[in-house]
Design a protein around this motif. Structure first.
Motif, PDB file in Angstrom:
ATOM      1  N   UNK C   2       0.855  -1.203   0.000  1.00 48.56           N
ATOM      2  CA  UNK C   2       0.000   0.000   0.000  1.00 48.56           C
ATOM      3  C   UNK C   2       0.876   1.233   0.000  1.00 48.56           C
ATOM      4  N   UNK C   3       0.747   2.037  -1.017  1.00 47.08           N
ATOM      5  CA  UNK C   3       1.601   3.233  -1.052  1.00 47.08           C
ATOM      6  C   UNK C   3       1.254   4.174   0.103  1.00 47.08           C
ATOM      7  N   UNK C   4       2.230   4.942   0.465  1.00 51.96           N
ATOM      8  CA  UNK C   4       2.023   5.899   1.568  1.00 51.96           C
ATOM      9  C   UNK C   4       0.898   6.864   1.248  1.00 51.96           C
ATOM     10  N   UNK C   5       0.873   7.295  -0.020  1.00 43.24           N
ATOM     11  CA  UNK C   5      -0.094   8.329  -0.390  1.00 43.24           C
ATOM     12  C   UNK C   5      -1.520   7.864  -0.140  1.00 43.24           C
ATOM     13  N   UNK C   6      -1.801   6.545  -0.241  1.00 41.56           N
ATOM     14  CA  UNK C   6      -3.157   6.070   0.010  1.00 41.56           C
ATOM     15  C   UNK C   6      -3.567   6.343   1.437  1.00 41.56           C
ATOM     16  N   UNK C   7      -2.684   6.011   2.361  1.00 40.67           N
ATOM     17  CA  UNK C   7      -2.975   6.299   3.775  1.00 40.67           C
ATOM     18  C   UNK C   7      -3.250   7.797   3.988  1.00 40.67           C
ATOM     19  N   UNK C   8      -2.395   8.576   3.338  1.00 44.92           N
ATOM     20  CA  UNK C   8      -2.520  10.026   3.526  1.00 44.92           C
ATOM     21  C   UNK C   8      -3.823  10.534   2.942  1.00 44.92           C
ATOM     22  N   UNK C   9      -4.196   9.997   1.850  1.00 43.53           N
ATOM     23  CA  UNK C   9      -5.458  10.432   1.246  1.00 43.53           C
ATOM     24  C   UNK C   9      -6.628  10.048   2.140  1.00 43.53           C
ATOM     25  N   UNK C  10      -6.564   8.847   2.679  1.00 41.31           N
ATOM     26  CA  UNK C  10      -7.636   8.444   3.601  1.00 41.31           C
ATOM     27  C   UNK C  10      -7.686   9.398   4.783  1.00 41.31           C
ATOM     28  N   UNK C  11      -6.506   9.704   5.309  1.00 45.54           N
ATOM     29  CA  UNK C  11      -6.476  10.636   6.441  1.00 45.54           C
ATOM     30  C   UNK C  11      -7.058  11.986   6.041  1.00 45.54           C
TER      31      UNK C  11
END
Lengths: 677, 163, 102
Positions: C2-11
């Motif tokens: 899971x790319x980091x950006x996915x987590x960040x987008x969810x956040x």
């Protein structure tokens, strides 16, 4: 004493100032100051007179002069000063003395008048004017004092200003003499422009007179004249006005509205003789040109006036009017004498006339005071009630009529002799003949109307039996007596040297003093006899008409029937007043109407009002502009601020969620900016 | 495989979050909030922060949510249909929130993050965490947080007690 | 992976949803719940960064822990305030609590 000459006019002037400013309420003090000042001037004047006789001062260059630089004119100073020569010395002999007599007389005559002090102030100022005129050394100073006398004449004629006739008479005198003064001023100004001088010693210097006689002035269609002639005629205009000669004679009879001392002082002895004095003073100017029109003009006007006025005097009933016309006539004698070059005779007659005319006027004043009326038709028989007045009046009458050995005879005869002598040399078609003829006829009429006056006033029965006539107080009769002495005896100062017995005895001191340099008139027995015949003849005819059967109460003047329509013309003064009224006066009034209309109705006032209205309109425009734009801008700014405030106020909701929304939006914007930029 | 789980978990969490903010019924919102917390805990598991997942469930669901439900119970006005749940600017708020999300998304996608984790967390993770908390580096924040909790405790009692 | 950006987008999404709730809800407790959402998003962010960038250090964890503690404290105090206000004003509608507004 000569060095104090300048003080002579100062004392009466001080008296005027003191009375006006300080002593007006105190009657006795005011008259005391006035009489005192004139007395001092009189003492000084007689001192100057006797000193000048002793010192043999002469005319022109040899005169005594004292002057100070007064008016700065460009590069030089115009001097003012005093000049004592035989002419002014002899005037100084006469003027203050006669003034003093009249001042003393006025104490009695004006007693009880509410403006007593003011009267003495005015006559003091007048005395200052006459004395200043006599000692003046230049034409400007003479003119200044001339005008002072004109003012006093106006004030004194209209002294009883409640009477409308007196006010009108004052105005008439002032305006008529103004006409003459205008000519005189023109002459003075032209003289100054031609020579740059007004001082007598300079303008009558031989070089100046030469220049004036030989340079011509071009008057357009009137031809060209030597300057001297033109200037002489213009200055003569002033004399015509002031000495009441034809055609400016109309003011003097009406001037009788003033109190009798005024008539005696101003209109008999002094002011009116100022005109004659002026011509005598400027005599060198008149004789500068040999055959010019100026002397002819002077002689004609003088002689014509003499006869003209004496004819009118015959038909007057007012005691003072007869004397007024007599004055005009006698002044005509003097002017005519000057016109034919009889300088000494003219001045001699001036002096003697002053004394006996003043005497006659004061006498008439006494008659009026005593009998209560001025109309001779209402008098009669006053000889019994007023003996002193009668005696002195009789002396005056004889002097005026020219009965020897009274003063008037000698002076009048000298004029006639001079005229006769000249016309025997020049032939019948000359001015001297005209002068001699008219003056001789006038002498007859003079004696006649004076005799008429005597008989109507003093003889017969009183035509007002209910009125109680009384003699006047001593303050009035004493001056009469003194003047009568002079009227009787003064003539002996001028007896021609060739007269048997008296001539050699007395030696004609007058001619030697005043007429130094003029040839003496040869004695002419024929002329003397003719003039005596005229005098006695006139008195005789008067006795025939009025003295033989004195008029009763209510009886008309016999002359009315004798002369018929001629009497009416004479009584109405040849209708001159009506003529002037219809022509000059109407013209002047019409001009003043035109000027008034120009000023008030058509041009000046409307322009001023228009300017005012324009100003108002302009300010209204400015106001509108100010209100609309300036106020509008200011109000507009305020309105915008208010609107913006109202709009921006909406953001201040007080609710945190709204503020947070704004913050979130700002974050978004900043984010975009930081990414994009 | 991991991505699929991640996606399901994320969608679940976000869906519940949407319900939390949009539901008129406050009690339902609170319960859905519990699901959000659990979903977030799941995400923590995927991040290999097990300790945190536990702590999350314990504290958030166990304490905070309970507190919220207590507060809801104590303020009875939760079923009144006349009072609208949202204020007048809800549409502006939606737009702003949406825009902000878009901007953030753009920024985050474009940034050069590493695609894979760069290391492994240590096995003795909890022991290290405990030691770090009292080490000179972090003891101050630790103590301050304790004081903060104490202040919050005292303060909330003081504010909320019966007069 | 899971790319980091996915987590960040969810956040980020969670954060924005929370933001919407804060801005749009009337009920004070609802606003508080949205705030908890936002704090959770922050925590996710912190832990994602910790895991992907510096998994060996404790800084991320400690920070997340502090945030958690603060969130708890804040929730407690906030709810206490809301209860207190409810007692005196008889409302939990934030629009009605406007004594400070002019």
């Amino acid at each position: 004493m000569l060095n104090l000459t300048w003080l002579i006019p100062v004392f009466p002037f001080l008296s005027f100032v003191l009375i006006v400013l300080f002593t007006n309420p105190n009657k006795k003090l005011s008259s005391g100051i006035a009489i005192g000042s004139v007395a001092v001037s009189w003492v000084l004047s007689w001192g100057v007179f006797f000193q000048s006789i002793a010192g043999h001062i002469g005319m022109g260059e040899e005169a005594f002069r004292l002057h100070v630089p007064w008016l700065p004119t460009g590069t030089e100073w115009f001097p003012m000063g005093v000049n004592v020569d035989p002419l002014s010395a002899i005037m100084l002999f006469m003027v203050p003395f006669v003034c003093l007599m009249i001042f003393i007389y006025s104490v009695g005559y004006m007693h009880g008048d509410p403006r007593y002090s003011r009267f003495f102030a005015y006559i003091s100022l007048f005395a200052c004017g006459m004395l200043g005129l006599v000692v003046a050394d230049n034409l400007l100073m003479l003119f200044i004092f001339w005008e002072i006398m004109g003012l006093c004449s106006y004030l004194l004629i209209g002294f009883w200003f409640e009477k409308p006739s007196a006010m009108k008479a004052g105005l008439k005198a002032f305006l008529t003499t103004r006409v003459g003064d205008a000519f005189m001023l023109a002459g003075m100004l032209l003289l100054y422009s031609q020579t740059g001088e007004l001082t007598f010693a300079h303008i009558f210097a031989p070089e100046t007179l030469e220049k004036l006689a030989h340079t011509q002035v071009n008057l357009g269609f009137l031809g060209s004249l030597p300057w001297a002639s033109l200037l002489a005629m213009l200055i003569f205009g002033g004399a015509v006005g002031k000495s009441a000669q034809f055609p400016l004679h109309v003011w003097l009879p009406d001037a009788m509205e003033g109190p009798t001392p005024v008539s005696a002082l101003i209109h008999a002895a002094t002011m009116v003789s100022a005109g004659v004095y002026l011509v005598a003073r400027c005599f060198p100017l008149f004789t500068a040109v040999e055959a010019g029109p100026q002397l002819g003009l002077v002689a004609f006007i003088g002689a014509f006036t003499a006869l003209f006025a004496s004819t009118i005097a015959v038909a007057q009933d007012d005691i003072k009017r007869v004397l007024a016309y007599s004055t005009i006539s006698q002044l005509g004698y003097m002017i005519a004498a000057l016109g034919i070059g009889a300088y000494v005779a003219a001045v001699f007659h001036l002096i003697t006339h002053a004394f006996f005319k003043a005497l006659l006027f004061l006498g008439s004043g006494s008659v009026i005071h005593g009998s209560g009326t001025q109309d001779m038709m209402e008098m009669g028989g006053l000889r019994k009630h007023m003996p002193i007045t009668f005696a002195t009046f009789l002396v005056g009458t004889f002097a005026l009529a020219g009965v020897p050995p009274f003063a008037g005879f000698w002076s009048k005869d000298e004029i006639l002799a001079d005229a006769f002598h000249q016309f025997t040399e020049l032939g019948a078609a000359s001015w001297p003949f005209f002068v001699w003829l008219f003056l001789t006829l006038a002498a007859f009429l003079t004696a006649f109307y004076m005799g008429r006056q005597i008989f109507l006033t003093f003889y017969g029965e009183s035509r007002r039996p209910h009125a109680h006539a009384h003699e006047s107080p001593k303050s009035m009769t004493y001056p009469l007596i003194v003047l009568a002495v002079f009227a009787a005896l003064l003539g002996f100062a001028g007896v021609p040297e060739e007269f048997p017995v008296l001539g050699h005895l007395l030696g004609n001191p007058f001619h030697h003093f005043v007429g130094h340099g003029f040839p003496a008139t040869p004695l002419n027995g024929l002329v003397m006899l003719i003039s005596v015949a005229m005098a006695l003849g006139g008195l005789f005819v008067a006795w025939l008409v009025y003295g033989r059967n004195p008029l009763k109460e209510g009886q008309p003047d016999p002359l009315i029937q004798a002369l018929g329509p001629v009497y009416t013309v004479l009584r109405r003064k040849y209708y001159f007043d009506e003529l002037y009224q219809a022509t000059f006066i109407r013209l002047a009034l019409w001009l003043s109407e035109v000027c008034f209309a120009f000023d008030n109705k058509w041009v000046v006032d409307p322009l001023v009002n228009l300017a005012g209205k324009a100003g108002v309109a302009l300010s209204n425009l400015g106001g509108w502009f100010d209100r609309t734009f300036v106020d509008g801008a200011v109000n507009g700014v305020a309105a915008v601020v208010g609107w913006m405030g109202g709009a921006l106020r909406q953001t201040q909701t007080g609710r945190v969620q709204n503020y947070l929304l704004a913050a979130a939006l700002a974050v978004f914007v900043l984010l975009v900016i930081s990414v994009v930029v | 495989m991991a991505q699929a789980i991640f996606i399901i978990l994320s969608l679940f969490t976000l869906g519940c979050a949407l319900v939390v903010v949009t539901n008129r019924n406050l009690f339902h919102s609170a319960l859905y909030l519990a699901f959000v917390f659990i979903g977030v805990a799941g995400l923590y598991f995927m991040l290999q922060a097990e300790f945190f997942a536990g702590i999350q469930v314990l504290i958030y669901v166990g304490a905070i949510l309970t507190l919220i439900i207590f507060a809801i119970m104590l303020s009875r006005d939760l079923m009144n249909p006349n009072v609208r749940g949202f204020n007048r600017q809800w549409w502006a708020a939606a737009i702003v929130a949406g825009l902000l999300f878009l901007a953030l998304a753009v920024v985050l996608v474009r940034a050069p993050w590493p695609a894979a984790p760069t290391g492994e967390p240590s096995p003795a993770f909890i022991a290290e965490l405990g030691q770090a908390l009292v080490s000179p580096a972090y003891v101050l924040p630790f103590e301050v947080v304790s004081i903060l909790l104490l202040a919050a405790l005292v303060g909330s009692i003081l504010i909320a007690r019966e007069r | 992976m899971v790319p980091l950006s996915w987590y960040l987008i969810v956040a980020a999404a969670l954060f924005c949803i929370g933001l919407y709730g804060v801005l749009a809800r009337r009920n004070a407790i609802g606003i508080l719940m949205a705030v908890e959402l936002m704090l959770n998003a922050v925590n996710i962010n912190l832990l994602a960064f910790w895991r992907y960038l510096t998994p060996a250090h404790m800084t991320g964890q400690v920070f997340a822990l502090v945030v958690l503690a603060v969130a708890a404290a804040e929730a407690a105090v906030g709810l206490a305030l809301i209860v207190a206000i409810y007692r005196t004003r008889d409302t939990v509608n934030v629009e009605e609590v406007d004594l400070m507004k002019l």
